[in-house]
Design a protein around this motif. Structure first.
Motif, PDB file in Angstrom:
ATOM      1  N   ALA A 256       0.803  -1.225   0.000  1.00  0.00           N
ATOM      2  CA  ALA A 256       0.000   0.000   0.000  1.00  0.00           C
ATOM      3  C   ALA A 256       0.835   1.274   0.000  1.00  0.00           C
ATOM      4  O   ALA A 256       0.498   2.238  -0.693  1.00  0.00           O
ATOM      5  N   TYR A 257       1.928   1.283   0.756  1.00  0.00           N
ATOM      6  CA  TYR A 257       2.685   2.523   0.908  1.00  0.00           C
ATOM      7  C   TYR A 257       3.984   2.551   0.103  1.00  0.00           C
ATOM      8  O   TYR A 257       4.829   3.414   0.331  1.00  0.00           O
ATOM      9  N   GLU A 258       4.119   1.653  -0.853  1.00  0.00           N
ATOM     10  CA  GLU A 258       5.336   1.682  -1.680  1.00  0.00           C
ATOM     11  C   GLU A 258       5.358   2.943  -2.540  1.00  0.00           C
ATOM     12  O   GLU A 258       4.335   3.373  -3.077  1.00  0.00           O
ATOM     13  N   GLY A 259       6.537   3.544  -2.665  1.00  0.00           N
ATOM     14  CA  GLY A 259       6.667   4.766  -3.436  1.00  0.00           C
ATOM     15  C   GLY A 259       6.655   4.519  -4.931  1.00  0.00           C
ATOM     16  O   GLY A 259       7.446   3.729  -5.444  1.00  0.00           O
ATOM     17  N   ILE A 260       5.748   5.187  -5.626  1.00  0.00           N
ATOM     18  CA  ILE A 260       5.658   5.067  -7.082  1.00  0.00           C
ATOM     19  C   ILE A 260       5.473   6.458  -7.687  1.00  0.00           C
ATOM     20  O   ILE A 260       5.057   7.385  -7.001  1.00  0.00           O
TER      21      ILE A 260
END
Length: 241
Positions: free
Chosen positions: A114-118
């Protein structure tokens, strides 16, 4: 247990930025293919004006050269389902729950926490792109399966576009939710209401710390309640009267 939700076309680039993970081989392949398009090609590919295609071209170039800003995926995507979730001012416990259980399916990054940086981008599995001669679904199928293969409980809040990237063996293990409204005695499905209900379901699961899918049958989600008489083993029906 993992909860699967799809990415969204709408983006919110006004939030906090984070440090991204290195791009995967698959993502680099896709970006290379997109980078070969002229501005006119991109406009045609995305079915948008050349002015809007210019924005996408700049996004692609920024991703390739490493200058793109990255945002937590859950906060960047801003479609109706996402806007129907509680995402701001969450407690540490609630953020931990989403980090541990919520996965977002994308066409550029694969299946991500959910909080992975993209970075902001525009891509879905309906688009006919073939990096290295392979469809986007083929490129991601193994990675999609690997993301949940060891899970004993998989809740799919996906559209068919994303769900079909998974192999048949994985899809057969998923629990799907169908939201229906009782309108004068007739049960109907409405796309907009269903999207809002999916977002509300993620919030309810987070608030109650649900770790066993069977417990979903006991809760009410935005007025929707589980119906034993309409549900099947892998398709659970929630009805709003």
């Amino acid at each position: 247990m993992k909860i699967l939700i799809p990415s969204a076309k709408e983006l919110n680039e006004k939030g906090r930025t984070v440090v991204p993970k290195p791009l995967s081989t698959q993502t680099k392949q896709i970006l290379q293919s997109l980078g070969e398009f002229s501005l006119e090609d991109l406009a045609s590919f995305y079915a948008i004006s050349e002015e809007r295609a210019q924005v996408e071209q700049e996004r692609i170039e920024a991703l390739v050269n490493g200058s793109a800003k990255s945002y937590p995926a859950l906060e960047l995507f801003d479609g109706l389902m996402y806007r129907s979730m509680e995402r701001k001012n969450l407690s540490d416990k609630e953020q931990t729950y989403l980090s541990e259980h919520l996965l977002i399916t994308t066409a550029l990054y694969g299946v991500i926490p959910a909080y992975e940086g993209i970075a902001p981008h525009r891509l879905d599995f309906m688009m006919k792109l073939k990096p290295a001669g392979q469809s986007l679904k083929t490129i991601w199928k193994e990675g999609y399966d690997r993301s949940v293969v060891e899970e004993d409980q998989i809740l799919s809040l996906l559209s068919s576009e994303f769900e079909l990237v998974f192999s048949k063996a994985i899809r057969e293990r998923m629990i799907r939710i169908k939201f229906m409204e009782n309108r004068g005695g007739k049960l109907k499905i409405h796309s907009t209401i269903s999207k809002k209900a999916r977002g509300a379901m993620v919030t309810a699961m987070m608030k109650q710390g649900i770790s066993q899918l069977e417990d979903l049958k006991k809760i009410e989600v935005d007025g929707f309640s589980y119906r034993y008489d309409l549900s099947q083993e892998k398709e659970w029906v929630f009805v709003k009267d």
